[in-house]
Write a protein that holds these residues in place. Structure first.
Motif, PDB file in Angstrom:
ATOM      1  N   PHE A 173     -17.719  34.876   1.397  1.00 14.97           N
ATOM      2  CA  PHE A 173     -18.868  34.734   2.296  1.00 14.97           C
ATOM      3  C   PHE A 173     -20.078  35.451   1.688  1.00 14.97           C
ATOM      4  N   PRO A 174     -21.228  34.776   1.626  1.00 14.81           N
ATOM      5  CA  PRO A 174     -22.406  35.368   0.962  1.00 14.81           C
ATOM      6  C   PRO A 174     -22.782  36.740   1.510  1.00 14.81           C
TER       7      PRO A 174
ATOM      8  N   CYS B  80     -11.571  25.537  -0.850  1.00 21.72           N
ATOM      9  CA  CYS B  80     -12.536  25.077  -1.858  1.00 21.72           C
ATOM     10  C   CYS B  80     -13.402  23.942  -1.320  1.00 21.72           C
ATOM     11  N   LEU B  81     -12.803  23.025  -0.589  1.00 18.10           N
ATOM     12  CA  LEU B  81     -13.573  21.910  -0.037  1.00 18.10           C
ATOM     13  C   LEU B  81     -14.596  22.396   0.986  1.00 18.10           C
ATOM     14  N   ARG B  82     -14.212  23.353   1.821  1.00 14.98           N
ATOM     15  CA  ARG B  82     -15.144  23.902   2.798  1.00 14.98           C
ATOM     16  C   ARG B  82     -16.275  24.659   2.109  1.00 14.98           C
TER      17      ARG B  82
ATOM     18  N   VAL C 228     -13.616  27.092  -9.950  1.00 15.63           N
ATOM     19  CA  VAL C 228     -14.989  27.516  -9.651  1.00 15.63           C
ATOM     20  C   VAL C 228     -15.630  26.538  -8.673  1.00 15.63           C
ATOM     21  N   VAL C 229     -16.266  27.079  -7.644  1.00 20.90           N
ATOM     22  CA  VAL C 229     -17.113  26.290  -6.762  1.00 20.90           C
ATOM     23  C   VAL C 229     -18.552  26.716  -7.038  1.00 20.90           C
TER      24      VAL C 229
ATOM     25  N   THR D 200     -21.211  27.299  -1.195  1.00 23.32           N
ATOM     26  CA  THR D 200     -20.852  28.711  -1.295  1.00 23.32           C
ATOM     27  C   THR D 200     -20.101  28.939  -2.600  1.00 23.32           C
ATOM     28  N   GLY D 201     -20.614  29.806  -3.447  1.00 25.90           N
ATOM     29  CA  GLY D 201     -19.993  30.056  -4.745  1.00 25.90           C
ATOM     30  C   GLY D 201     -18.645  30.736  -4.617  1.00 25.90           C
ATOM     31  N   ALA D 202     -17.704  30.345  -5.491  1.00 22.41           N
ATOM     32  CA  ALA D 202     -16.369  30.942  -5.466  1.00 22.41           C
ATOM     33  C   ALA D 202     -15.759  30.886  -6.856  1.00 22.41           C
TER      34      ALA D 202
END
Length: 279
Positions: free
Chosen positions: A172-173, A129-131, A229-230, A137-139
């Motif tokens: 990854f997008p 999540c931190l990376r 959620v990121v 980058t959405g997650a």
């Protein structure tokens, strides 16, 4: 109206049973509508409409108009139909919660993992999540023990160990699975690319996108799970649990939330983290 009551009293047993069932059905429907109206902050309007209906019904006892009772019942039916249309999304979300659930991939659910293994998984999720946050980058990650088959079947079965590299790869997008949710259960990444029910709430922060709405929707439908959620726009990390939302999470806060989600903390720790009423 007195003739109507007299006819009701003199009716045969079968007719009385049918009418009793109808009354119970209407009462149940109106109870459910009040529940959904409360979630949408529409209770004042609901009370106003019901008061008008009750007033008309009471008026029918005193006004000599045989058609008035018919109009009251007709209004009741119309109100129910309109409410069912208005709250259709809320009803669908509740059906997710009431649908047949299963232990996520039972071969994993029956496994027993040690504390160190679970802590290692928490560290891997935090690292990922931190990376992802640093690169905007959405997650969307769901930690759950039980979930609707409908949600699980919308994604792809993964059944892999939890690693930061795997999570980063899945989000990854422009990859096939990056838009959906990753589901974690029994210390495994069990599915990816899953689609979730979106919340219909209108009082959310303007920067909340589809991932946030999906996280809130599934957390509301399944209060026991935790969603992470990121944000793709800001990189902000948020967590949702039941009706509660935590934003601007750092590594320490995220780790504490994940420890609760993975069953590594007691109830008092969960109360401390999530508090009383959510945002």
């Amino acid at each position: 109206m007195l003739d109507f009551i007299k006819h009701l009293i003199e009716a045969d047993v079968g007719t009385l049973v049918a009418r009793a069932v109808l009354v119970v059905l209407f009462a149940t429907l109106y109870f459910l509508l009040f529940v959904f109206a409360k979630k949408r902050n529409l209770l004042p309007y609901t009370y106003m409409v019901v008061c008008v209906i009750v007033a008309l019904f009471a008026l029918s006892f005193f006004v000599q108009a045989s058609e008035l009772a018919f109009y009251v019942y007709f209004a009741l039916i119309i109100l129910v139909v309109l409410a069912l249309i208005l709250f259709s999304q809320d009803i669908n979300r509740s059906l997710f919660r009431l649908s047949i659930s299963r232990s996520l991939f039972k071969e994993n659910a029956t496994a027993h993992y040690g504390t160190e293994e679970l802590k290692h998984s928490v560290d891997e999720i935090v690292k990922a999540c931190l990376r992802l946050s640093k690169t905007d980058t959405g997650a969307l990650i769901i930690i759950a023990d039980h979930l609707s088959d409908t949600i699980l079947d919308s994604g792809i079965k993964v059944n892999a160990e939890i690693t930061a590299e795997l999570l980063e790869t899945l989000f990854f997008p422009k990859t096939a699975l990056h838009d959906g949710a990753v589901v974690i259960s029994a210390n495994k990444v069990v599915a990816a690319g899953c689609y979730l029910p979106l919340t219909q709430a209108t009082n959310l922060p303007r920067e909340f996108g589809t991932r946030h709405r999906a996280a809130i929707g599934v957390a509301t439908a399944f209060p026991d799970l935790t969603a992470i959620v990121v944000s793709e726009e800001t990189g902000i990390i948020s967590a949702m649990h039941d009706t509660k939302i935590k934003r601007y999470l750092g590594a320490q806060q995220l780790q504490e939330i994940l420890m609760c989600a993975m069953g590594l903390s007691d109830d008092s720790a969960e109360d401390t983290i999530w508090g009383g009423q959510g945002k």
